[in-house]
Scaffold this active site. Sequence first.
Site, PDB file in Angstrom:
ATOM      1  N   GLU A 263       0.833  -1.214   0.000  1.00 24.44           N
ATOM      2  CA  GLU A 263       0.000   0.000   0.000  1.00 24.44           C
ATOM      3  C   GLU A 263       0.864   1.259   0.000  1.00 24.44           C
ATOM      4  O   GLU A 263       0.448   2.298  -0.520  1.00 24.44           O
ATOM      5  CB  GLU A 263      -0.960  -0.003   1.194  1.00 24.44           C
ATOM      6  CG  GLU A 263      -1.935  -1.188   1.261  1.00 24.44           C
ATOM      7  CD  GLU A 263      -2.778  -1.383   0.006  1.00 24.44           C
ATOM      8  OE1 GLU A 263      -2.999  -0.402  -0.732  1.00 24.44           O
ATOM      9  OE2 GLU A 263      -3.190  -2.530  -0.259  1.00 24.44           O
ATOM     10  N   GLU A 292      -1.151  -0.282  -9.830  1.00 19.16           N
ATOM     11  CA  GLU A 292      -0.701  -1.562  -9.290  1.00 19.16           C
ATOM     12  C   GLU A 292       0.791  -1.763  -9.532  1.00 19.16           C
ATOM     13  O   GLU A 292       1.487  -2.386  -8.726  1.00 19.16           O
ATOM     14  CB  GLU A 292      -1.522  -2.702  -9.920  1.00 19.16           C
ATOM     15  CG  GLU A 292      -1.338  -4.059  -9.285  1.00 19.16           C
ATOM     16  CD  GLU A 292      -1.916  -4.171  -7.869  1.00 19.16           C
ATOM     17  OE1 GLU A 292      -2.652  -3.259  -7.428  1.00 19.16           O
ATOM     18  OE2 GLU A 292      -1.616  -5.181  -7.200  1.00 19.16           O
TER      19      GLU A 292
END
Lengths: 493, 493
Positions: A263, A292
């Site tokens: 994250e 991503e």
Amino acid sequence: MTSAYQQLTHTFQRLARFSHLSAIAGWDMQTMMPPAGSQARGEALAELSVLQHSILTDAAIKPWLDAAEQESLDDVQRANLHEMRRAWQQAAILPASLVEAKSIAGSRCEHAWRQQRPANDWQGFATNLKEVVKLSRQEAEIRAQANGCSRYDALLDVFEPGMTSARLDELFGALKQWLPPLLQRIVEKQRQESVEQPVGPFAIESQRQLGLSIMQVLGFDFNAGRLDVSAHPFCGGVPEDVRITTRYNEKEFLSAMMGVIHETGHARYEQNLPKSWPGQPVALARSTAIHESQSLFMEMQLARSAECLQLILPQVIRHIGEGTALNANNFVRLNQRVKPGFIRVDADEVSYPTHVILRYEIERALIAGDIEVEDIPALWDEKMQRYLGIDTRGNYRDGCMQDIHWTDGAFGYFPTYTLGAMYAAQLFQAVKRALPDLTQLIATGDLQPIFSWLEQNIWQHGSRFSTRQLIENATGEDLNPEYFRRHLEQRYL
Amino acid sequence: MTSAYQQLTHTFQRLARFSHLSAIAGWDMQTMMPPAGSQARGEALAELSVLQHSILTDAAIKPWLDAAEQESLDDVQRANLHEMRRAWQQAAILPASLVEAKSIAGSRCEHAWRQQRPANDWQGFATNLKEVVKLSRQEAEIRAQANGCSRYDALLDVFEPGMTSARLDELFGALKQWLPPLLQRIVEKQRQESVEQPVGPFAIESQRQLGLSIMQVLGFDFNAGRLDVSAHPFCGGVPEDVRITTRYNEKEFLSAMMGVIHETGHARYEQNLPKSWPGQPVALARSTAIHESQSLFMEMQLARSAECLQLILPQVIRHIGEGTALNANNFVRLNQRVKPGFIRVDADEVSYPTHVILRYEIERALIAGDIEVEDIPALWDEKMQRYLGIDTRGNYRDGCMQDIHWTDGAFGYFPTYTLGAMYAAQLFQAVKRALPDLTQLIATGDLQPIFSWLEQNIWQHGSRFSTRQLIENATGEDLNPEYFRRHLEQRYL
């Protein structure tokens, strides 16, 4: 006189301010909200989303978009206009009745799924999912007609502008050939190695402190963000105030640690998006796959490298305590363990793409109308057997009911995970070329040059360039899956 | 056909949903937000407030309000319509330019005050405050013309519908006579008593656990609310999800503990507002003073009573640890100590009203135009000398610059604190009449009958009745300050 372009920037800034509130209230819902707040929060967010939709599809927007095309704009403004049109078109093209019906069917399906999944209740789930699929097909059909493409490609384009299933077939087709045998070789090789598991319990506060200290090393700006806890980890908030979350398990600390690193990759992208065009679409992250790629760059390329694992090991020992499992060799093995399994989110980076390809193949056929919801379990099992050698018959819970994506109709999302992994490998290779002493830099903890490279080549550009241009500018070529293959071979063979 | 009244309920429900987002984002700003999020959050909330204002002042509202008067409505609907008109009138009457100018001047004054107060910079503060006063006078003038009342009464009415300065003069006039001598007698009496201070440090987590356990005793619904930390304690959120805050000091735990109890009083009111009219003004809390009466009922009437202090003492010992200061007698003395001082928010319940009367007299004269900003310090000092025997000359920081209320023009708010204290005393006396064994109930921890009484007489009614009706229904008479006097005399003499 105010130009059409200025009218648009004003409108999009307004929309961004409402998105800010939606992002924070959404984060709160996952991290802070007590149960009884749920209904009122849902209604408040739905009201906001109706408002946002009505602003974006206001009758004035289309004429402004057309007029702005004729105005004198610089490159960034033109890119911004392009993104504005895209946002407008995506919103305006769907009838409000379909948006609402899909939202209701999605909520119902997801809500019931929370109980149906633990109960392994495929029949109950399938009933709701059929409605979601029906509405998603309608959405796909409308978008396909407007874009002049196939139904599935139209949904894919929502998450990954410019990507097509033809290109995915190329990319994933090659992967499907070399990955399963590679996976077998790696599993074979690792069978020889002994790995010692750290023994808990690991206090949650210690895990939290470990996460925070690694975030520091990875350059997270705590002046502009936080770390909290949620059932499903995510990166939320707004670029000025990025909220990442993780979840802790007292028996095992590596998942939470790697989750935080993942994250943090998303967060650094958000925190370093361009500040010069506040509230404008051109200042947003490029795409789901590029997002991503940043989390996987941080987690898979950087943090799971032997050098980086050795760099963070002293922090692990400081917060978690010493133990025979926490010697350098074992710590690297722990974090590079490859073990095919049922669950996508628990998968290592070698078996992960097979989970994605399986879902891609199923959802594409589903949206095309080549298969129906009833066909999913058999196909799921067949592909799991073929790609990973795993039997999922009768186990819906850990099979086709494991993910949340299809419940609310996010068809077209899954491929971006593996595209992200491929972009990450290609970007890391480009960093290696730019920084010949990269291994040494990581080993000594001097990560700033890596982050500067990402900032210059990815973060600062927002959506100024197309994904293809961005990647070509950064790495000298379009997406090339060979880097991902080489990465896996070099790390694991 | 949709009636005008239905159109209005739909509009107000929509407004309530936006208020929900504003409440949560506002809470987040005070409790969670990292510093860099400040500007974007301010802009997002301002955008939302512009939207709310435009919905409330839309040209359709006035005709609906007028038409709904002619429709067949029940009592609750009629009360709701009354509150709708009030909200509309308060918003629609001010020109947008004045609202904006006041918001900007208020932000500037408050922002600069944060530095000016510690620097004791009266001159700098006065410059900004003059602008706020100028704009507040304009606002007062417009409201006064519409209401047919004095300028100050028009501002008072915003916070406390139906209250007038004529009535305040009666209430406070009497208080000004008997309170200073009573205060002197109490201080004299307490000078004879020795009180031992608990010696810290007191771990913040222990204080937090103590607060949570007392909230439990006081019936806070944790399924529908939370306790967090902020620089200035408040009760925020929405009725379905009430967020209270406190602040901790390792050297002293009683302030945080009593702060939590105070906010729990506000919270229970919010959590028990009527659920039958979702999003409607009639379901909101009656007024600022009634809200304060609930927090002061909980803190001053209930929790600082000897019985209740003895009830919670075992919890204090459990979380904070034993100590000679934590015997029953000393614990009661600690929490009933009267000590006149500079700072309103630190004041005990006996000297508190003098702080309020002082501010009331100054702000009323200021809005009337009888005095100017330059006159404040001298008046402040004169009144502090007269009421509390305290010299504030040259000490602006702990004098007229101590509060935040005037910085953004909340003139008319201060009186509600002491009105709340008076209502609380009157309500507590009514509870005593209804529950003859009240002392025994508190001593044994059976507080439910007290809360049921509050729910039946105050909480469940929202804004269905006027403040006067509500209090008359609950206690058999209009506000009577004698109860407050008797309460102080009985507890402290």
